[in-house]
Design a protein around this motif. Structure first.
Motif: not given
Lengths: 292, 343, 247, 248
Positions: C114-120, C105-107, C111, C101-103
């Protein structure tokens, strides 16, 4: 001008003590990646060894000094390495940092609870007299400290560069795996640096305690001064730590007189931040070689 | 049983019991006891913030105490000047966010011990400013008679009321930290800690996350300070000397860096235990320091790590006993078969 | 057709040492290009220059015709260029699924989301597919640090594909992997190549692996390209053998 | 075995590796006395690992290493130096901030007191005049080739019977490589055994008596150097794949 000389010389004297402490701090870092956050307390403690020996054993000052040096070697050298550093090295830098922070609390509290929380007068090694030089009044203590510290530094230099053993210690610091290949007993060399550090802090303690009085909180400022001197001078050079210590002592003294007494402590800190950000390898240090 | 110890249900139960305990406790404790527990919560919040920077993002900071101080002075000065508490509270967090952001820049250039020394120097500088700038901070005399907030008609002046207020705020802040940790940010922080080069190659903007880790951790520290000010109602620069930063660092590591509950446990060992361990009395710090050294030697992952190790040890035991039981059963089977074949 | 990756005259000097000495090559869409060469021939340095980990002394890199020299690795990654490293580079404390997921998520999002939205970040599905594809289902919830070396290598490769990259640079994907895992890895890479028309550049020492996997191979020696061609051509090229055995 | 060349070093089924990774999977070979033996093989075959294991830097998990008839498995470098083995690792292994003379001197640190180190240093400087020229300069000021010479000279200080030398030619100019190889040939003439890992396989085999081919931590071929030089399979080995058919 006279005032300046006065400040300069007394700053140099304090700086010389900082330098001794910083050199020891750096030797530990070089040979075993130990960042000793208790280094300040290491300087505070030997004076109490002396006081304790006088009080409990009832011996005179000089025998007590001998006992204190011996106790420093055993406790701050041998025991520190065996009991705290060795078991921790495999865990990496941070746990060791935490341990030495805990050690500093331990030493401070031990002195406070088992000796005294009051500042104790401490006998100077030579009687204090004022000397007059170029119109400036300079205390014999300052001169004495400068002489002793120079002797210590020269002696250490002689040991490190002038003897086979010292060069083996340097080799251990520069490249431990090659040192091992050449059959240098790396472990023992590292132990020697811990013992040297113990000697240096004992010496510093004996010189600084008559000035600051022996107090359990002495380590706070001394430790910080040693870090700053080591970093400002450069982590990988003994002469860097010496220069760093001297610069620090002088700047602190001059800043207190000419800039602000209250922010006496701030100037070295700002110096530290600037040096780290601008030249992390220190003023005298070389940049670590890039490994690709 | 062992699986239960690590299950979500178990954690939930412990958490619920703890909350109920914290809500019921005030009806049984004297004001001093309440003050102590509130102190624990405030320290835990500050440690939670540091845990974000250090435990999750892997950026060592020795300045968290300074941020608690900045937050406390900000709230103290503003409320003394008549500004409503909520505004002062928010300002403390925002101010620390900004300063923390700036303090993050050195972390982009240097790491490890160098970063430790920069933050350490920063911490001492903040202390000097608090002590020397009398026009602003009242110098060594500190701030006195800091008012406790009145919120929507609820006067939190009494010990019990303020305790509940602290509990409420701690819960909110803890929830925020929990949220950050569980969000993609938390994952990015861990990636930053474990392997910044790889993280960068996966599109993680390590620069921005490093700064954010500092800013957020610091702002949580500022909020802790904003709670601290009305709690103690009097403080002076010495409350926020380097010692506090070092203590907070110890709390995080002793509790278990990089775990959510670690800071709570760490703060308890620093704030609650010394008061409750009567035997130790004045010698608590000595004993504590020794325990920390021993803990680091045997379990550098802290008390939480120790607990995890204990549980996995139990589980191993269970598995091996199950295995041996299985082996025994199989052995009997075989023996039985052999016996049968023999007949 | 514009090549996906076009590297022109890359040179990298460390002090007096020239590690990469004017290397040019290009890769077309859907192609698998192998880069081989003896130790110290500058392969990894070349990779690091292409990917922004190092600033090349000279030369330029284009992705889809666009100049990307000197871009930070994270920006390059967001343009669809992904990579693996020579040494194992997974995040040991994160679970296998979280690594994936980390690989990705930045796409997704900003920012803020990614902070407020879904965990995954809405990536669980994609991560699970990738886990299945690389046959890691039985260890999906375990910490990556606890996996075997070969499994970590697979995860490492899987992470490079999470964001659906246009171009993947693999640095010794087969190093230290046992034979079963190796054929598995090759088969997975070929499958992705066939299904998604993904483009690969592979540095590899395991010749069997690289010859079987790649369409085209370039050979580096002392920082220079000394040969280029199909695996068969390279295998029988005397210059290449000489580069490996010395003169 | 050859009568005039008895075995000096023997590895029997050595298993070793780093952490979970096993590099050597039962490596077995013998080295004859007073020869130059070159170990070649593709990257990752475990060539350097063999040396580290012999020299006690890496623990052998299984198997035995025998030197001159005595078991030296998993002993310390200090003990091995006393037995007459020295190790010159890959890369640059000088102490950059010490002088050339002091670097040399440390090669004799493990020597018994009966040995006069100063004489040995003097002898080394006679042998390698460049080291005398630069004796009091910091070792970091030497060129790459000179540093390698210094390392070899340092290794020779204790008159070893066996030298393990890893990639001596890496990063050296052709002239320097030639010089290094000449030194090794001279040593062999004096009865010293040399075990060398070399990437520059062709020129290394040309000065060698024996050659070993390592692949995936196992000995693939153990032949005379000449045989290996003329074996087309060796070239193929580096490029993979083609070895099986002819080998069978």
């Amino acid at each position: 001008m006279a005032a300046f000389i006065q400040l300069f010389v007394s700053g140099l004297a304090t700086g010389a003590i900082y330098a001794l402490v910083a050199v020891g701090f750096m030797l530990l870092w070089q040979t075993s990646q130990t960042i000793n956050f208790a280094q300040g307390e290491f300087v505070m403690i030997p004076a109490f060894f002396v006081l304790w020996a006088i009080k409990i054993l009832g011996v005179g000052f000089w025998p007590a000094v001998g006992i204190a040096v011996l106790a420093s070697l055993l406790i701050l050298g041998l025991l520190f390495k065996r009991a705290i550093v060795d078991p921790m090295l495999k865990h990496g830098v941070l746990p060791l940092v935490i341990s030495t922070i805990a050690l500093s609390i331990f030493l401070k509290e031990a002195v406070k609870d088992f000796y005294s929380s009051q500042a104790q007068p401490f006998q100077a090694m030579i009687p204090s007299e004022d000397l007059h030089l170029f119109g400036a009044v300079i205390s014999s203590q300052s001169i004495f400290i400068l002489l002793i510290a120079s002797a210590a530094v020269l002696g250490l230099n002689k040991l490190l560069n002038g003897t086979r053993l010292g060069r083996a210690m340097q080799a251990t610091a520069q490249n431990p795996s090659v040192a091992r290949i050449l059959g240098i007993p790396v472990e023992r060399m590292i132990m020697y640096t811990f013992l040297i550090n113990a000697l240096l802090v004992a010496l510093a303690s004996l010189m600084i305690s008559p000035i600051y009085l022996a107090k359990f909180t002495n380590g706070d400022t001394l430790g910080l001064a040693a870090f700053i001197a080591a970093i400002v001078g450069g982590f990988n050079q003994v002469r860097g730590a010496i220069v760093g210590g001297l610069i620090l002592g002088v700047i602190e003294n001059l800043a207190a007189a000419y800039i602000s007494a209250q922010y006496r402590g701030a100037i070295p800190l700002i110096l530290l931040i600037v040096v780290i950000l601008w030249r992390p390898q220190g003023l005298m240090g070389r940049a670590e070689e890039r490994t690709v | 049983m062992m699986d239960f110890l690590t299950s979500r249900a178990f954690k939930g139960t412990v958490f619920a019991l703890l909350m109920v305990g914290l809500i019921v406790l005030p009806f049984f404790l004297r004001p001093f006891g309440l003050l102590l527990i509130a102190m624990w919560m405030v320290h835990a919040v500050a440690a939670l913030g540091l845990n974000l920077t250090l435990g999750y993002a892997g950026q060592i900071s020795m300045a968290q105490g300074a941020f608690v101080g900045i937050g406390a002075y900000c709230t103290g000065l503003m409320t003394l000047a008549g500004v409503p508490y909520p505004i002062a509270f928010l300002c403390s967090g925002v101010l620390c966010f900004g300063i923390g952001w700036i303090l993050g820049y050195p972390a982009l250039r240097v790491q490890h011990h160098y970063l430790a020394f920069v933050t350490l120097a920063f911490s001492t500088l903040v202390f000097l400013i608090m002590r020397n700038e009398e026009w602003l901070t009242n110098g060594i005399y500190g701030l006195t008679d800091i008012p406790r907030p009145i919120l929507f008609g609820w006067n939190t002046g009494k010990a019990q009321d303020f305790y509940f207020f602290t509990l409420l705020m701690t819960s909110i802040l803890a929830f925020c930290v929990w949220w950050i940790i569980r969000s993609p940010w938390g994952r990015a922080f861990v990636a930053l800690r474990e392997n910044p080069v790889r993280a960068l190659s996966l599109g993680v903007d390590t620069r921005r996350y490093t700064l954010m880790a500092f800013a957020m951790g610091s702002s949580i520290g500022g909020f802790a300070g904003a709670l601290y000010a009305p709690l103690v109602q009097f403080f002076e620069p010495n409350s926020f000397s380097l010692t506090l930063s070092l203590k907070l660092l110890l709390m995080v590591i002793v509790g278990g860096a990089g775990t959510f509950f670690g800071p709570f446990i760490g703060a308890a060992t620093e704030v609650l235990l010394p008061e409750w361990l009567r035997i130790a009395q004045g010698y608590y710090l000595i004993i504590y320091a020794m325990l920390v050294m021993i803990l680091m030697m045997f379990c550098p992952t802290g008390i939480i790590g120790l607990g995890e190790r204990f549980i996995s040890h139990l589980r191993q035991k269970k598995i091996s006993s199950e295995r041996s039981a299985q082996a025994e059963a199989m052995g009997q089977d075989k023996a039985g078969n052999n016996g049968g074949a023999g007949q | 057709m514009t090549p996906v990756l076009q590297v022109t005259n890359i040179r990298k000097q460390f002090g007096g040492l020239t590690a990469v000495d004017g290397v040019s090559f290009s890769v077309n869409e859907g192609e698998i290009l192998g880069i081989i060469g003896p130790n110290g021939s500058g392969k990894s340095t070349l990779f690091n220059c292409v990917l922004g980990q190092l600033q090349p002394t000279e030369g330029e890199v284009r992705v889809d015709g666009e100049l990307v020299t000197g871009l930070r690795p994270c920006d390059l990654n967001r343009l669809g260029v992904s990579r693996t490293f020579q040494l194992l580079q997974v995040f040991p404390q994160l679970s296998v699924r979280d690594n994936l997921i980390l690989a990705g998520q930045e796409h997704k999002g900003s920012m803020g989301t990614r902070l407020l939205g879904a965990r995954d970040a809405g990536l669980t599905e994609a991560a699970n597919r990738m886990i299945e594809f690389f046959r890691l289902s039985h260890v999906a919830d375990e910490k990556a640090g606890g996996l075997s070396y070969g499994q970590q290598k697979l995860l490492d490769a899987a992470m490079a594909f999470m964001a659906g990259p246009r171009l993947v640079l693999l640095d010794e994907p087969a190093g230290g992997v046992n034979l079963t895992m190796l054929s598995h890895l090759r088969e997975r890479l070929q499958a992705i190549n066939a299904e998604q028309n993904a483009t690969f550049v592979v540095i590899e020492h395991n010749m069997e692996f690289v010859m079987a996997l790649c369409d085209r191979i370039i050979v580096l020696a002392e920082g220079k390209v000394i040969a280029e061609g199909t695996p068969d051509a390279i295998r029988s090229n005397p210059e290449v053998i000489e580069a490996y055995l010395g003169h | 075995m050859d009568t005039e060349h008895t075995t000096v070093l023997a590895l029997d089924n050595i298993v070793a590796g780093y952490g979970a990774m096993t590099i050597l999977n039962g490596t077995t070979f013998k080295v004859r006395r007073a020869t130059i033996t070159t170990v070649i093989g593709p990257n990752g075959a475990g060539k350097s690992t063999v040396f580290k294991t012999i020299f006690g830097m890496l623990k052998a998990r299984a198997g035995t290493i025998t030197f001159d008839g005595t078991d030296i498995t998993n002993t310390t470098p200090r003990h091995l130096l006393a037995c007459g083995i020295c190790y010159v690792p890959q890369g640059r292994n000088i102490f950059p901030e010490l002088t050339v003379r002091h670097n040399l001197e440390l090669g004799g640190f493990a020597a018994p007191s009966s040995i006069n180190i100063d004489e040995r240093i003097e002898a080394a400087m006679v042998r390698f005049p460049i080291l005398r020229q630069k004796a009091d300069a910091q070792a970091s000021t030497l060129s790459g080739g000179q540093q390698k010479l210094l390392e070899i000279a340092r290794g020779l200080l204790l008159d070893p019977k066996l030298i393990l030398i890893d990639e001596p030619s890496i990063g050296l100019s052709p002239l320097m490589v030639q010089e290094t190889f000449d030194i090794l040939k001279n040593l062999r003439a004096k009865g010293v055994t040399i075990l060398m890992v070399e990437q520059n396989a062709k020129s290394a085999l040309q000065i060698s008596d024996d050659g070993l081919v390592l692949e995936l931590g196992r000995t693939r071929m153990a032949e005379t150097a000449e045989t290996l030089l003329n074996d087309p399979r060796v070239g193929q080995l580096f490029l993979g794949g083609a070895m099986e058919p002819t080998a069978a």
